[in-house]
Design an enzyme around this catalytic site. Structure first.
Site, mmCIF file in Angstrom:
data_model
loop_
_atom_site.group_PDB
_atom_site.id
_atom_site.type_symbol
_atom_site.label_atom_id
_atom_site.label_comp_id
_atom_site.label_asym_id
_atom_site.label_seq_id
_atom_site.Cartn_x
_atom_site.Cartn_y
_atom_site.Cartn_z
ATOM 1 N N LYS A 1 0.840 -1.195 0.000
ATOM 2 C CA LYS A 1 0.000 0.000 0.000
ATOM 3 C C LYS A 1 0.875 1.245 0.000
ATOM 4 O O LYS A 1 1.946 1.268 0.616
ATOM 5 C CB LYS A 1 -0.906 0.040 1.234
ATOM 6 C CG LYS A 1 -2.176 0.853 1.030
ATOM 7 C CD LYS A 1 -3.152 0.103 0.156
ATOM 8 C CE LYS A 1 -4.459 0.848 -0.017
ATOM 9 N NZ LYS A 1 -5.422 0.079 -0.832
ATOM 10 N N ALA B 1 -18.332 2.663 2.191
ATOM 11 C CA ALA B 1 -17.631 3.930 2.377
ATOM 12 C C ALA B 1 -16.290 3.651 3.063
ATOM 13 O O ALA B 1 -15.700 2.595 2.857
ATOM 14 C CB ALA B 1 -18.502 4.890 3.190
ATOM 15 N N GLY C 1 -20.103 6.286 -3.182
ATOM 16 C CA GLY C 1 -18.945 6.755 -3.932
ATOM 17 C C GLY C 1 -18.891 6.067 -5.281
ATOM 18 O O GLY C 1 -19.892 5.557 -5.789
ATOM 19 N N GLY D 1 -22.906 4.359 1.647
ATOM 20 C CA GLY D 1 -21.821 4.950 0.873
ATOM 21 C C GLY D 1 -22.091 4.874 -0.617
ATOM 22 O O GLY D 1 -22.212 3.780 -1.173
#
Length: 353
Positions: free
Chosen positions: A74, A235, A180, A178
């Site tokens: 990451k 989310a 998005g 959520g």
């Protein structure tokens, strides 16, 4: 999570941006580590480090359970709260990220995550080849959100079969938290499938789009504890806390949001309440499966879609294992990941997901 749990963690101040750039490589046992680049605001840069450590470990598990020949990593750029990123500063950040990744000499490759886009990956790709999900015109597989949403739908079909005896979601009460890029796409898929859909988002402007789908609108707090068959966190993470578990009114929790559990102990609390929780790293694997199938294995979009939809079988197998061995799906997924990490030579290609 300790840095010592990882193969290597690179922390540097970006020479152009002056911002902390963190690259955490959790494991390359199965192959090149992969994971998104998160550009996010944190109260302290060490909060960004903690995020990178958690998320990279999650990527290792995600790749292992999905049968991918890759490990987990990451990138996190810790932006101070209140700081503004204009175009020049954003370019400086991306160049700093690219140099950090290039310094690892191919051990790790990055893609989009919260705060970054496929176009940002094209910018990073100007300085290092170790990047995926660039726009198609730049040779990449583009936005991973559609594949993540499709993979989540596949996981929901497996849960629907377990709860109702059929993989169809028609009439299934779904509470989606959520809206998005992944959540809105998933809402459309669920609406097309005939789900009885309740949706929420912190942005009230998303309400108009939800009403076009025939969904019921609620606040995130209401949606989280709504009476539903399946709760779908889509989310940011940490919404499943010890305090919220007694208030939940769902039979299962299946969603693509990363790090849904505030603490690991919440998984046991959910199990004691009889709520089936499928680990987010299993549910959200569609994006990375699609990208790596197309970009590393050079297979067709149809073949990539088939592998993403096979998440349904992965979840069904985990549910069967959990039932037969009297354990939670999370424990079954952890055991499967450990098995594949302990026997990397026999780890299957994504086709067996």
């Amino acid at each position: 999570m300790s840095i010592l749990d990882h193969e290597q963690v690179l922390i540097r101040t970006g020479p152009r941006s002056g911002l902390p750039v963190i690259v955490a490589v959790h494991s390359s046992t199965l192959g090149q580590a992969v994971g998104g680049c998160r550009l996010w605001r944190y109260a302290d840069w060490q909060d960004g480090l903690a995020d990178a450590l958690r998320l990279s470990a999650g990527m290792t598990a995600k790749c292992a359970v999905a049968g991918l020949a890759n490990g987990g990593g990451k990138t996190v750029v810790a932006v101070p709260r209140g700081a503004e990123l204009d175009a020049a500063m954003r370019r400086a950040v991306l160049d700093d990220v690219a140099d950090a990744i290039a310094s690892l000499d191919g051990v790790y490759a990055t893609g989009p995550d919260v705060g970054t886009t496929p176009q940002d990956m094209a910018v990073i790709g100007e300085r290092t080849p170790h990047v995926f999900c660039k726009p198609a015109q730049h040779g990449g597989s583009g936005d991973s959100s559609p594949a993540t949403a499709l993979g989540t739908l596949a996981a929901l079909r497996a849960i629907s079969r377990r709860l109702h005896g059929t993989r169809t979601l028609t009439g299934v009460r779904v509470s989606l938290v959520g809206l998005g890029s992944v959540g809105m796409r998933l809402a459309r898929l669920l609406a097309n499938d005939g789900a009885d859909l309740l949706v929420s988002d912190i942005d009230p402007a998303k309400r108009a789009g939800s009403e076009e789908l025939g969904a019921t609108w609620a606040s995130p707090e209401q949606a989280l504890t709504a009476d539903a068959d399946i709760l779908v966190p889509a989310a940011l993470g940490g919404i499943l806390t010890g305090d919220i578990v007694p208030r939940l009114r769902c039979s299962a929790i299946v969603g693509p949001a990363n790090n849904q559990l505030a603490t690991a102990a919440v998984a046991d609390l959910l199990h004691r309440r009889g709520i089936v929780w499928v680990p987010d790293y299993v549910v959200s694997a569609g994006g990375i499966i699609n990208a790596l199938t197309m970009e590393l294995h050079h297979e067709t979009p149809d073949e990539a879609r088939e592998r993403v939809e096979a998440i349904e079988h992965t979840v069904a197998d985990l549910l069967d294992t959990a039932e037969h061995r009297q354990m939670t799906p999370a424990q079954a997924a952890t055991e499967l990941a450990r098995l594949r990490l302990d026997t990397p030579a026999s780890t299957p290609r994504p086709a067996s997901t």
